[in-house]
Design an enzyme around this catalytic site. Structure first.
Site, PDB file in Angstrom:
ATOM      1  N   ALA A  78       0.869  -1.180   0.000  1.00  0.00           N
ATOM      2  CA  ALA A  78       0.000   0.000   0.000  1.00  0.00           C
ATOM      3  C   ALA A  78       0.903   1.226   0.000  1.00  0.00           C
ATOM      4  O   ALA A  78       1.703   1.410   0.917  1.00  0.00           O
ATOM      5  CB  ALA A  78      -0.909  -0.009   1.227  1.00  0.00           C
TER       6      ALA A  78
ATOM      7  N   ILE B 194       4.349  -1.296   3.527  1.00  0.00           N
ATOM      8  CA  ILE B 194       4.270   0.125   3.183  1.00  0.00           C
ATOM      9  C   ILE B 194       5.205   0.437   2.018  1.00  0.00           C
ATOM     10  O   ILE B 194       6.398   0.127   2.058  1.00  0.00           O
ATOM     11  CB  ILE B 194       4.625   1.002   4.401  1.00  0.00           C
ATOM     12  CG1 ILE B 194       3.811   0.589   5.628  1.00  0.00           C
ATOM     13  CG2 ILE B 194       4.399   2.474   4.050  1.00  0.00           C
ATOM     14  CD1 ILE B 194       2.321   0.529   5.422  1.00  0.00           C
ATOM     15  N   LYS B 195       4.635   1.061   1.007  1.00  0.00           N
ATOM     16  CA  LYS B 195       5.388   1.374  -0.206  1.00  0.00           C
ATOM     17  C   LYS B 195       5.771   2.846  -0.196  1.00  0.00           C
ATOM     18  O   LYS B 195       4.903   3.720  -0.102  1.00  0.00           O
ATOM     19  CB  LYS B 195       4.519   1.054  -1.422  1.00  0.00           C
ATOM     20  CG  LYS B 195       5.234   0.894  -2.744  1.00  0.00           C
ATOM     21  CD  LYS B 195       4.226   0.372  -3.769  1.00  0.00           C
ATOM     22  CE  LYS B 195       4.847   0.158  -5.126  1.00  0.00           C
ATOM     23  NZ  LYS B 195       3.826  -0.257  -6.110  1.00  0.00           N
ATOM     24  N   VAL B 196       7.085   3.119  -0.267  1.00  0.00           N
ATOM     25  CA  VAL B 196       7.577   4.503  -0.234  1.00  0.00           C
ATOM     26  C   VAL B 196       8.467   4.743  -1.447  1.00  0.00           C
ATOM     27  O   VAL B 196       9.072   3.818  -1.971  1.00  0.00           O
ATOM     28  CB  VAL B 196       8.366   4.798   1.065  1.00  0.00           C
ATOM     29  CG1 VAL B 196       7.514   4.520   2.307  1.00  0.00           C
ATOM     30  CG2 VAL B 196       9.671   4.006   1.129  1.00  0.00           C
TER      31      VAL B 196
END
Length: 215
Positions: free
Chosen positions: A56, A82-84
Site C-alpha cells: 500500500a 508500506i510502499k515509499v
C-alpha cells in the site's frame, strides 16, 4: 521466484489466487484510482484474499507524512507492506518504519546505487522499474543483474529484489533467470504466460485421437 499480482482489481486477484499464482499483491495510487473505490476498502479486500504481502503506497512527500500514513496502513492488516518512493525522505521513512518492524517496499528504483541505499535503510523489498528503463532506451534487465549481484555480495543485506514495471512474459523469464526474488506482474501479462500455440495444437490432437478410438 515469487509472483505478485500488480493490480487493485479484486476480481483479477481472486482469479490469480484460485490458480495458486498470487504470492502477494502490489498496488499504487494509479491502480487504486482506476478501481474507482475507497483505498482502505480495496486494501482490506485484497488482504483477505491473499496470504502474502500487500503493498500500500503512501502519498506524503515528507518522512513524517509517510511514516504517519504507513503506521495507519499497517493497522489495516498484518499483510500490509508500506510502499515509499526512493527519495531522501522516502528512505528516512523506510528506516523509521522498518525499525518498528513494519515491512517496506521502496519503489521507483532506477539505479543500483539507489538499490544499495534502500537496502542499507532497511527495505524489505526494492522495486526496480524495468519497463520504464526500456522505454528510454536502456535495458532494464541490466539493472536487475547489477542489484542481484550487489546484494549477493553482502549476505547481511536482506532486501529482496522485486522486479516491477513488467511489460511482457519475457521480462518474467529474464527476471527468474537472473535470480530475482519476486516479479510483480499485471494480470494481463500473467494471462499471456499460459499461452503457447503448440500447447493448443497438441491438446487438439490428443482430443481428436481420443475421439477416434472411442468411436
Amino acid at each position: 521466484m515469487k509472483i505478485f499480482i500488480d493490480s487493485a482489481d479484486v476480481d483479477e486477484i481472486r482469479e490469480a489466487v484460485s490458480l495458486g499464482l498470487a504470492d502477494g499483491v502490489t498496488t499504487n495510487p494509479t491502480l487504486i484510482a482506476r478501481s474507482g473505490r475507497n483505498f482502505k476498502e480495496v486494501i482490506g479486500e485484497i488482504s483477505a484474499l491473499v496470504d502474502g504481502p500487500v503493498s500500500a503506497e503512501v502519498t506524503g512527500l515528507t518522512a513524517d507524512e509517510m511514516v504517519e500514513e504507513g503506521l495507519e496502513y499497517a493497522k489495516w492488516s498484518e499483510n500490509v507492506i508500506i510502499k515509499v518512493p526512493l527519495t531522501r525522505e522516502g528512505l528516512k521513512a523506510c528506516k523509521r518504519l522498518s525499525s518498528q518492524g513494519i515491512g517496506v517496499n521502496v519503489t521507483l528504483c532506477f539505479s543500483a546505487n539507489q538499490a544499495l541505499l534502500a537496502a542499507k535503510a532497511g527495505a524489505t523489498y526494492i522495486s526496480p522499474f524495468i519497463g520504464r528503463l526500456d522505454d528510454v532506451g536502456q535495458d532494464g534487465m541490466d539493472l536487475i543483474a547489477e542489484i542481484v549481484e550487489i546484494y549477493s555480495n553482502y549476505p547481511e543485506l536482506k532486501t529482496q529484489v522485486l522486479v516491477a514495471s513488467v511489460r511482457h512474459p519475457r521480462h518474467v523469464t529474464d527476471a527468474a533467470m537472473l535470480g530475482a526474488d519476486v516479479a510483480t506482474i499485471p494480470f494481463g501479462v500473467l494471462d499471456k504466460m499460459f499461452n503457447h500455440p503448440l500447447t493448443d495444437s497438441g491438446l487438439e490432437k490428443f482430443l481428436k485421437d481420443w475421439e477416434s478410438v472411442q468411436g
